[in-house]
Design a protein around this motif. Sequence first.
Motif, short mmCIF file in Angstrom:
data_model
loop_
_atom_site.label_atom_id
_atom_site.label_comp_id
_atom_site.label_asym_id
_atom_site.label_seq_id
_atom_site.Cartn_x
_atom_site.Cartn_y
_atom_site.Cartn_z
N GLN A 53 -2.95 4.26 0.04
CA GLN A 53 -2.96 3.82 -0.70
C GLN A 53 -1.89 4.25 -1.55
O GLN A 53 -1.30 5.37 -1.16
N SER A 83 -6.30 5.51 5.60
CA SER A 83 -6.21 4.51 4.27
C SER A 83 -5.19 5.08 3.36
O SER A 83 -5.54 6.07 2.35
N GLU A 114 -7.87 3.90 13.31
CA GLU A 114 -8.90 4.93 13.51
C GLU A 114 -7.66 5.96 12.26
O GLU A 114 -6.30 5.76 12.60
N TYR A 147 0.72 -1.54 -0.58
CA TYR A 147 -0.05 0.31 0.38
C TYR A 147 0.98 1.32 0.20
O TYR A 147 0.49 2.56 -0.03
N ASP A 161 -3.96 -7.74 1.63
CA ASP A 161 -3.69 -6.34 1.36
C ASP A 161 -4.63 -5.80 0.14
O ASP A 161 -4.34 -4.27 -0.57
N HIS A 203 -4.26 -1.43 0.02
CA HIS A 203 -4.47 -0.39 0.82
C HIS A 203 -4.25 -0.90 2.55
O HIS A 203 -4.14 -1.93 2.36
N SER A 228 -6.47 0.56 6.16
CA SER A 228 -7.41 0.50 6.76
C SER A 228 -7.77 0.92 7.37
O SER A 228 -8.21 1.26 8.31
#
Length: 496
Positions: A377, A375, A372, A313, A403, A367, A369
């Motif tokens: 990529q 995110s 918290e 990611y 992933d 990713h 993700s």
Amino acid sequence: MSSRVVSRCIASAGRRQKCIYTAKRHYNSGTRSPDAPRGATSSATTNYEPAVARPNSRPHTSNPRPKTKSKTPARDNERNTDDPENSIATISRRIEIRGTTPLAGSASQHTNKGQPPLIENGVLYVLDRGDHVKVPGRWVRDICPCPQCRNQDTAQRQINVFQADSSKTRVASADMSEWPIHVKVKFEDGHETTVKGDVILGRRSYPSARAREGIVEIKPWTSSISENPPSVEYETIQAGPGMAVLMQKIRTHGFAFVDNMPATPEATQALLETIGPIRNTHYGGFYDFTSDLSSKDTAYTSEALEPHTDNTYFTEPAGLQALHLLSHTDGSGGESSLVDGFAAAEQLFKENNGSYLRLSMTGVYAHASGNEGISIQPSQAFPTFTHSEQYNKLIQVRWNNADRAGVATPWPHLDRWYDAAGKFDSILNNEKNQYWFQLKPGRMLLFDNWRCLHGRSAFTGKRRMCGGYIGRDDYVSRFRTTNLSKEELEASTVTG
Ligand SMILES: C[N+](C)(C)CCCC[C@H](N)C(=O)O
Ligand SMILES: O=C(O)CCC(=O)C(=O)O
């Protein structure tokens, strides 16, 4: 090449006509200098026969290893003609792969000692692949290592040839009496510099390219590596020479163990920091973790993990990853697995060239993700197999089924991407290609995350693991500075 012929070549070259004299090729046949014209069709025969789907046998242990579901029979990987843009034929034209081993480092030595450079009308010419080619005076001045042109402390350039008047870059004379050791060049402004023969002759050679990229003759492996896995004693690294050996083994095999080291996070972190700076990520820097889901990633659970590379990611996955088991109490399992991604790629290349090419040209997103506010990529979709632009050799494998995010290919090709990826997945999950071992406190694993895939079996009990990521360029820098001579470093740094 006689001087008469050379001057005729220069003259004819001066009239921009191709020199009629074709000297003996100085390069080994079948290899190309990195600047060879690209785009030729792959020399390997393109195999459209579907690879036979392997019967999936799973090693039997008390703790289940990653489950590999039975595969539907592989569909024909028939020539893909419905989209000329992305057809395999088009793809193969874009990747020129020489021979049958598209692996980093397996290139022949460049042995041309060449003939002395010539000077004509203020221009230096050297023999390259049988023809005399012009050496730009701006290049010669650009790479001048003298204190006026280059900061002797930082090795940074202090001259700007783009703004210099022509007297600073037009060659007035050249003393070739000590060629190929070096050539002494005097510019029209009176400045003098000495250029080593290797710097000129090696500028576009494989050895320079490989030295620059820290590539060695790699040794692909399968499960039999378990008979003699690469390792280095901790105390030799502390003493100094062991670091060069450690770096060489990782570049050659893709991984190495550090044996008989203190089973503490402090010693682990300290050793990593002698290789390069530990990379900070959303998991932190130096990591010391257990199966408490403190970070929302399956690594922080007790589940099995199938062979994968980390950080798919990120635009730039970490180059080196360390895993050092500190303890495992009240439970069992948690064996580690490694797969040589380069060997697996080579196997796919040989078994199904079309699938190899498709995985080389189809970008895949990934990713991170779970945590918290996170995110992540990558900046673009990267292919499973990345090749060096300079000499078309495989330099990176990216593979993480967990992933993975979007596959950047049009609808009509998506199924074929799954066919190709399924073939690669079968190779990765074939136990013949997997090296399984039990990590122990005091034995740290270091592996090249651009080449090796790693995994683990499920476990019970409390298992504490520590380690860290190091950037690819930082780790290759440590390889270069501990394994290359001063001359090799110099000839593969500023002057390329
Ligand atoms: C514990 N440690 C920080 C090493 C790994 C964290 C998870 C790695 C992630 N699943 C990936 O494949 O990149
Ligand atoms: O826990 C392990 O043995 C490996 C976990 C893992 O794959 C990782 O940290 O990237």
